[in-house]
Every structure is written in structure tokens, then in C-alpha cells.
Motif scaffolding. Structure first.
Motif, short mmCIF file in Angstrom:
data_model
loop_
_atom_site.label_atom_id
_atom_site.label_comp_id
_atom_site.label_asym_id
_atom_site.label_seq_id
_atom_site.Cartn_x
_atom_site.Cartn_y
_atom_site.Cartn_z
N GLY A 61 20.30 -11.96 -5.19
CA GLY A 61 21.06 -10.78 -4.77
C GLY A 61 20.64 -9.49 -5.41
N GLN A 62 19.63 -9.50 -6.29
CA GLN A 62 19.18 -8.27 -6.97
C GLN A 62 18.35 -7.41 -6.02
OE1 GLN A 62 20.01 -7.41 -10.20
NE2 GLN A 62 21.37 -9.17 -10.03
N ALA A 63 18.40 -6.09 -6.22
CA ALA A 63 17.60 -5.16 -5.43
C ALA A 63 16.13 -5.33 -5.79
CB ALA A 63 18.04 -3.73 -5.70
N VAL A 64 15.29 -5.12 -4.81
CA VAL A 64 13.85 -5.30 -5.00
C VAL A 64 13.13 -4.05 -4.52
CG1 VAL A 64 11.85 -6.65 -4.27
CG2 VAL A 64 14.03 -7.78 -4.65
N VAL A 65 12.09 -3.65 -5.26
CA VAL A 65 11.27 -2.52 -4.86
C VAL A 65 9.84 -3.05 -4.67
CG1 VAL A 65 10.31 -0.29 -5.55
CG2 VAL A 65 12.67 -0.88 -6.13
N PHE A 66 9.29 -2.76 -3.50
CA PHE A 66 7.91 -3.15 -3.20
C PHE A 66 7.03 -1.91 -3.28
CE2 PHE A 66 8.45 -7.45 -1.82
CZ PHE A 66 9.74 -7.51 -1.35
N GLU A 67 5.90 -2.03 -3.95
CA GLU A 67 4.91 -0.96 -3.95
C GLU A 67 3.79 -1.41 -3.02
OE1 GLU A 67 3.62 0.43 -7.74
OE2 GLU A 67 5.64 0.33 -8.58
N VAL A 68 3.43 -0.51 -2.10
CA VAL A 68 2.43 -0.83 -1.11
C VAL A 68 1.33 0.21 -1.14
CG1 VAL A 68 2.03 -1.17 1.37
CG2 VAL A 68 4.19 -1.88 0.35
N VAL A 69 0.08 -0.23 -1.05
CA VAL A 69 -1.05 0.67 -0.97
C VAL A 69 -1.59 0.61 0.45
CG1 VAL A 69 -3.37 1.17 -1.81
CG2 VAL A 69 -1.62 0.34 -3.39
N VAL A 70 -1.62 1.76 1.11
CA VAL A 70 -2.20 1.84 2.45
C VAL A 70 -3.65 2.26 2.27
CG1 VAL A 70 -2.10 2.97 4.69
CG2 VAL A 70 0.02 2.43 3.46
N ASN A 71 -4.56 1.38 2.63
CA ASN A 71 -5.99 1.66 2.43
C ASN A 71 -6.53 2.65 3.44
OD1 ASN A 71 -6.18 -0.04 0.22
ND2 ASN A 71 -6.46 -1.82 1.52
N ALA A 72 -5.99 2.61 4.65
CA ALA A 72 -6.50 3.53 5.68
C ALA A 72 -5.52 3.60 6.83
CB ALA A 72 -7.85 3.06 6.18
N VAL A 73 -5.51 4.75 7.47
CA VAL A 73 -4.78 4.93 8.72
C VAL A 73 -5.79 5.52 9.68
CG1 VAL A 73 -2.91 6.14 9.90
CG2 VAL A 73 -2.59 5.31 7.55
N LYS A 74 -6.03 4.80 10.77
CA LYS A 74 -7.06 5.24 11.71
C LYS A 74 -6.46 5.43 13.09
CE LYS A 74 -10.91 3.04 9.37
NZ LYS A 74 -12.13 2.25 9.57
N GLU A 75 -7.06 6.32 13.82
CA GLU A 75 -6.63 6.55 15.20
C GLU A 75 -7.35 5.55 16.09
OE1 GLU A 75 -6.79 10.04 18.60
OE2 GLU A 75 -7.37 10.51 16.55
N LYS A 76 -6.61 4.94 16.99
CA LYS A 76 -7.19 3.97 17.91
C LYS A 76 -8.03 4.71 18.95
CE LYS A 76 -5.94 0.29 21.10
NZ LYS A 76 -4.84 -0.46 21.69
N LYS A 77 -9.24 4.25 19.12
CA LYS A 77 -10.14 4.84 20.11
C LYS A 77 -10.64 3.73 21.02
CE LYS A 77 -11.90 8.35 16.92
NZ LYS A 77 -13.09 8.84 16.23
N ASP A 78 -10.68 4.00 22.31
CA ASP A 78 -11.24 3.04 23.25
C ASP A 78 -12.75 2.99 23.06
OD1 ASP A 78 -8.78 2.44 24.34
OD2 ASP A 78 -8.94 3.98 25.90
#
Length: 148
Positions: free
Chosen positions: A38-55
Motif C-alpha cells: 500500500g505504500q506510494a511508489v515513484v518511478f523514474e523513467v529515461v526517454v531515450n528518444a522521441v521520433k516522428e513517424k514517417k512513411d
């Protein structure tokens, strides 16, 4: 591992984050360690990249990359794909013809089986099974015992 391309939608990210938090809270509430349940949890996340989808564009550069240099132009690539599909079709047609031929032969076949051959094959199968069971410290009697 290749990086995947994502369409960035802030609302969707928020929704997924809330779902993750709810899921984490539910699993923590059921956690076996009473001190942590029942304890609160904090997650740390590293986003390596955000890319735009291209056809993808079917051009010579794409063909060279996709085919690892086996084809250099779009025309060569399309010819190779056509040839591969034609070969596959011919193989499939041959397999169907062969299967039909075997099925017809089996349906129309009449033969006598030698009882000694049946007994011989049954003994070979039994010996093979006994040897396999022996490797695991078992015997056939365990498996052939009848229930009351």
C-alpha cells in the motif's frame, strides 16, 4: 535494438501513466511484504528518444538498405520480389499436386500387412519407450497400471 517511432500525444501519455500508476498501486496493495504493501511508489523513467513517424518511401536508397545491397534499384527489387513470389507459387502448386497424388494413392491402395511385421514394430516401440523411461528412472509398469 532499433528505436521505434511514436506519434506523441500528450493525452495518451497521461492516460497510460495513470493506468501504470493504478496498476502499480493495485499490485503493491497485494504485495506480500506488509511493510511495503500500500505504500506510494515513484518511478523514474529515461526517454531515450522521441521520433516522428514517417512513411517509408520506395526509392533506391530504401531498396539498398532493405535488401542489404542485394538489389540496387527499385526495378531490381520489384523483379526480385516478383520472381520470389512466382517461385513460391510454383512450390505451393507442386506441393498441392503431390499431396493430391499421395491422397489418391492411399485411398485406392489395397495391401496386406504381415502380422510378424506388426509384432516386430510393436516390440521396437516398446523397447524404445522402456529405454526412454529408464533414463528418467521410471518403468512402463507405472504408466500401464490400471486404476481400480
Amino acid at each position: 535494438m532499433e528505436n521505434a517511432a511514436f506519434d506523441v500525444n500528450p493525452d495518451a501519455i497521461e492516460y497510460e501513466a495513470q493506468k501504470m500508476m493504478q496498476s502499480s498501486q493495485m499490485s503493491l496493495a497485494q504485495y506480500g511484504n506488509a511493510d511495503l504493501a500500500g505504500q506510494a511508489v515513484v518511478f523514474e523513467v529515461v526517454v531515450n528518444a522521441v521520433k516522428e513517424k514517417k512513411d517509408a518511401t520506395l526509392d533506391d536508397e530504401w531498396v539498398k538498405n532493405y535488401s542489404n545491397g542485394a538489389q540496387a534499384t527499385v526495378a531490381e527489387f520489384l523483379d526480385a520480389q516478383k520472381k520470389e513470389m512466382q517461385e513460391q507459387r510454383e512450390q505451393n502448386e507442386h506441393a498441392v499436386e503431390l499431396n493430391d497424388l499421395i491422397s489418391t494413392a492411399m485411398e485406392n491402395a489395397a495391401f496386406d500387412v504381415n502380422p510378424d511385421a506388426i509384432e516386430y514394430e510393436a516390440q521396437k516401440m516398446m523397447q524404445s519407450s522402456q529405454m526412454s523411461l529408464a533414463q528418467y528412472g521410471s518403468t512402463a509398469s507405472i504408466w500401464t497400471a490400471t486404476s481400480p
